[in-house]
Enzyme design. Sequence first.
Site, PDB file in Angstrom:
ATOM      1  N   LYS A 212       0.813  -1.156  -0.102  1.00  0.00           N
ATOM      2  CA  LYS A 212      -0.016   0.306  -0.006  1.00  0.00           C
ATOM      3  C   LYS A 212       0.717   1.420  -0.377  1.00  0.00           C
ATOM      4  CE  LYS A 212      -4.627  -1.740   1.192  1.00  0.00           C
ATOM      5  NZ  LYS A 212      -5.653  -1.987   1.985  1.00  0.00           N
ATOM      6  N   ARG A 252      -4.208 -10.348   4.132  1.00  0.00           N
ATOM      7  CA  ARG A 252      -4.472 -10.569   2.301  1.00  0.00           C
ATOM      8  C   ARG A 252      -2.769  -9.838   1.806  1.00  0.00           C
ATOM      9  NH1 ARG A 252      -5.899  -6.855  -0.993  1.00  0.00           N
ATOM     10  NH2 ARG A 252      -7.651  -7.525  -2.565  1.00  0.00           N
TER      11      ARG A 252
HETATM   12  N1  PMM Z   1      -7.453  -3.428  -0.071  1.00  0.00           N
HETATM   13  C1  PMM Z   1      -7.727  -3.508  -1.210  1.00  0.00           C
HETATM   14  C2  PMM Z   1      -8.586  -4.389  -1.544  1.00  0.00           C
HETATM   15  N2  PMM Z   1      -9.166  -5.176  -0.831  1.00  0.00           N
HETATM   16  N3  PMM Z   1      -9.806  -6.406   0.934  1.00  0.00           N
HETATM   17  C3  PMM Z   1      -9.726  -6.358   2.276  1.00  0.00           C
HETATM   18  N4  PMM Z   1     -10.021  -7.334   3.074  1.00  0.00           N
HETATM   19  N5  PMM Z   1      -9.012  -4.761   2.813  1.00  0.00           N
HETATM   20  C4  PMM Z   1      -7.822  -4.581   1.734  1.00  0.00           C
HETATM   21  O1  PMM Z   1      -7.495  -3.528   2.902  1.00  0.00           O
HETATM   22  C5  PMM Z   1      -8.798  -3.898   1.209  1.00  0.00           C
HETATM   23  C6  PMM Z   1      -9.611  -5.155   0.242  1.00  0.00           C
HETATM   24  C7  PMM Z   1      -6.587  -2.568  -2.040  1.00  0.00           C
HETATM   25  O2  PMM Z   1      -5.337  -2.965  -3.059  1.00  0.00           O
HETATM   26  P1  PMM Z   1      -5.764  -4.006  -4.347  1.00  0.00           P
HETATM   27  O3  PMM Z   1      -5.936  -2.955  -4.916  1.00  0.00           O
HETATM   28  O4  PMM Z   1      -3.809  -3.607  -3.834  1.00  0.00           O
HETATM   29  O5  PMM Z   1      -6.000  -5.520  -4.061  1.00  0.00           O
END
Ligand code: PMM
Length: 278
Positions: A212, A252
Site C-alpha cells: 500500500k 491479505r
Molecule cells: N484492500 C484492497 C482491496 N481489497 N480487502 C480487504 N479485506 N482489505 C483491504 O485492505 C483491501 C481489500 C486494495 O488493495 P489492492 O488493490 O492491492 O487489492
Amino acid sequence: MNVDHPVVMGVLNVTPDSFSDGGKYTDEEFAVAHGLDLRNAGADIVDIGGESTRPGAERVDAPTEIARVVPVIKELAAAGVLISIDTTRAAVAEAALEAGAAVINDVSGGLADPAMTRVAAEAGCPLILMHWRGHSRHMNELATYTDVVAEVRDELLQRVDEALAAGVAPGQIILDPGLGFAKKAEHNWALSAHLDVLIGLGYPVLFAASRKTYLGRLLAGPDGTPRPVEEREAATLATSLLAVAAGAWGVRVHDVRSTADALAVWRATGAPRLRTAS
Ligand code: PMM
C-alpha cells in the site's frame, strides 16, 4: 472458518487498472494461472476482485464486474481453490457465490449495498467486514479522526450489529481495519500499533497492508519519491509478521510465497506473540 494457522489470502485483481499488478491479469487465462500459482505458493484463500478500489478510482458497473470475475471463479473453484469475492455489491457477491466463491470480502463492511448482509446471511458464508467511509473517488476527504483506533473500532461494531441483525452468524464475521481506505499514513500506523483493540472485539481480524501507498511513503528516497509498488515487499512482510504476532487471524497479500515463508519461520520459532501495551 476453523483454521489452526494464520490465513494467507492471495490477491487476484481482475481489473485493467489495479495499482498493484498493473493490469497484467485482465486476461482470463492469465488470471486463472495466477490464481493457481497463488494457491500453489501457499494461499489458503484467493481473493478475486473485479473493481479497483485504489484512491481516486472510477467505478465500473455491476455487469462489467460480474463479467470479469465469474469465469475466473468458475475455473478456480473447479480446481479446488477456496475463493473470496472482493466486492461491495450484493449482486456481484451473489453471482460469485453461485460460481463457486465461498467467502464474501466487502471492503465497505456492508455500507455500500444494504442487501450485502442479507446475501451473506442466506448463503451462510464467512463475511469480511472492512472499515470504510466512502467510495475510492472521494475517500481521502473522509480521512479525519480524533482517535482513529476508537473510531474504527466503534464504526466496525456498527457494521457488525447490522450484519447480525440481518442474520449473519457471529462465527462467520471477520473484521478488517481497512488500511488506506479513508486513512492517512499516520492512521494506518496507529491501527497497526493497536491491532489488539480490534482483536479484543472477539472476531477474527484480517490485516491487509500489502504494497500500500503508506509503505511506499515510509520508504521514500531522499528526494521524497515514494518507493515503487514492486519494491515494497520486505516492508509488506514486516507488517504481516507483526500483525500475525499481534494475533491477527490472517493477512491479505500479493506475494504469497514470501509471506508463507515468513510465517513458516514464525511457526518454527514457536509462534511467538508480541507483548501488547497494557
Ligand atoms: N484492500 C484492497 C482491496 N481489497 N480487502 C480487504 N479485506 N482489505 C483491504 O485492505 C483491501 C481489500 C486494495 O488493495 P489492492 O488493490 O492491492 O487489492
